[in-house]
Enzyme design. Structure first.
Site, PDB file in Angstrom:
ATOM      1  N   VAL A   1      -0.980   3.989  -2.196  1.00 24.08           N
ATOM      2  CA  VAL A   1      -1.823   5.103  -2.638  1.00 24.08           C
ATOM      3  C   VAL A   1      -2.713   4.660  -3.794  1.00 24.08           C
ATOM      4  CG1 VAL A   1      -1.807   7.375  -3.737  1.00 24.08           C
ATOM      5  CG2 VAL A   1      -0.268   6.910  -1.828  1.00 24.08           C
ATOM      6  N   LYS A   2      -2.154   3.938  -4.743  1.00 28.29           N
ATOM      7  CA  LYS A   2      -2.953   3.502  -5.897  1.00 28.29           C
ATOM      8  C   LYS A   2      -4.081   2.572  -5.462  1.00 28.29           C
ATOM      9  CE  LYS A   2      -4.588   2.875  -9.904  1.00 28.29           C
ATOM     10  NZ  LYS A   2      -4.062   1.990 -10.928  1.00 28.29           N
ATOM     11  N   LEU A   3      -3.806   1.646  -4.570  1.00 28.32           N
ATOM     12  CA  LEU A   3      -4.861   0.754  -4.095  1.00 28.32           C
ATOM     13  C   LEU A   3      -5.932   1.533  -3.330  1.00 28.32           C
ATOM     14  CD1 LEU A   3      -2.834  -2.389  -2.934  1.00 28.32           C
ATOM     15  CD2 LEU A   3      -4.099  -2.062  -5.071  1.00 28.32           C
TER      16      LEU A   3
ATOM     17  N   THR B   1      -0.578  -1.710 -11.668  1.00 25.31           N
ATOM     18  CA  THR B   1      -1.201  -1.793 -10.353  1.00 25.31           C
ATOM     19  C   THR B   1      -0.938  -3.183  -9.802  1.00 25.31           C
ATOM     20  OG1 THR B   1      -2.935  -0.222 -10.967  1.00 25.31           O
ATOM     21  CG2 THR B   1      -3.360  -1.632  -9.069  1.00 25.31           C
TER      22      THR B   1
ATOM     23  N   VAL C   1      -0.519   4.321 -12.271  1.00 20.67           N
ATOM     24  CA  VAL C   1      -1.217   5.460 -12.870  1.00 20.67           C
ATOM     25  C   VAL C   1      -2.696   5.425 -12.521  1.00 20.67           C
ATOM     26  CG1 VAL C   1       0.437   5.447 -14.765  1.00 20.67           C
ATOM     27  CG2 VAL C   1      -1.761   4.290 -15.067  1.00 20.67           C
TER      28      VAL C   1
END
Length: 299
Positions: A175-177, A101, A126
């Site tokens: 998207v991960k954040l 991340t 992930v």
């Protein structure tokens, strides 16, 4: 025969998440060579077939696909662009997959360096915990060249239960954040609800059970319900980590002009726990923030 029999892989970073993921690759039959800033971390996996390497550049001399799971922007830049970094040796035909991340800006720097060497770069942060990593139940957010994603699909299928393709560039990072913003806010909101019910005489464990069986139930709450009931803050993902993720998101939001008052509040709660020396506890410790206001000495 394992799903990855004959695959030659390199791995950068065998920490809390990297270790169970490396085990999954070894169990699937892959040949895995790994490096870490702390060589002692490699020792436990060496007995399971992992081969140690001194630098990330050394991995690229042998592996067809190199993966990394590192804690922050600085670590990713050091592993790729620093002395002995991946960019010194990676070449056409190879793929670099980063599972960390990190910020979109940092990732874009890596993308430029990898492209200059003619290799492919996949951004695959992930979603999940150490237990879901060990079980192969992670969700992967992936962006990068479609042909590289197709080539690496069997490998990604060993690491997680599903891969959501997000685009050709840094979309997966965003998207991960976005997901982690909701993750960070969840214990803060739950904590307020538990404090409300507690003031009205409800039992702590009963309240957690009620939330877990209601319309607000979620996979995240399911993972954390037993922890909440027992007030056991043994970390799967610690407060320091979630604070780092909030800092990344808030910096991007500030640059892009996105209003984020709730994320800023959650970051201040995290800062208060870090200041009291609790940064290494699980981030669901944030659910006790109202107790800190009402009874600072309560644990």
């Amino acid at each position: 025969m394992g799903a990855l029999q004959g695959w030659k892989l390199g791995w950068i970073g065998v920490g809390r998440m990297g270790t169970p993921l490396c085990r999954r690759l070894l169990d699937a039959g892959a040949e895995v060579t790994a490096t870490d800033t702390d060589p002692a971390r490699l020792a436990s996996l060496s007995g399971e077939g992992l081969r140690p390497a001194v630098t990330a550049a050394a991995l690229a001399q042998e592996a067809e696909i190199i993966l990394s799971m590192v804690p922050n922007d600085a670590a990713l830049l050091a592993a790729t662009l620093g002395p002995g970094g991946l960019a010194e040796e990676i070449r056409p035909g190879q793929v670099f997959i980063d599972l960390s991340t990190v910020s979109p800006a940092c990732s874009a720097q890596v993308a430029e360096a990898v492209a200059a060497r003619g290799a492919d770069y996949l951004r695959c942060p992930v979603s999940g915990s150490t237990s879901t990593a060990a079980a192969g139940a992670l969700t992967l957010f992936a962006s990068g060249p479609e042909q590289a994603l197709d080539r690496c699909a069997p490998l990604l299928g060993v690491l997680g239960k599903e891969t959501l393709r997000c685009g050709a560039g840094e979309e997966a990072r965003t998207v991960k954040l976005m997901v982690n913003l909701v993750v960070a806010l969840t214990p803060v909101v739950i904590g307020e609800a538990l404090a409300f019910g507690g003031r009205l005489g409800l039992d702590w464990e009963g309240m957690v059970e009620a939330l877990s069986r209601s319309v607000v139930a979620s996979p995240l709450l399911a993972y954390k319900a037993a922890m909440l009931k027992a007030r056991d803050w043994t970390p799967a993902a610690d407060l320091d980590l979630i604070a780092k993720d909030l800092d990344l998101a808030l910096a991007v939001g500030q640059r892009e002009g996105a209003p984020m008052p709730l994320a800023a509040l959650a970051r201040q709660f995290a800062a208060a726990y870090q200041a009291s020396g609790e940064g290494e506890l699980d981030f669901f410790r944030l659910a006790t923030w109202p107790e800190r206001l009402l009874a600072p000495n309560r644990r």
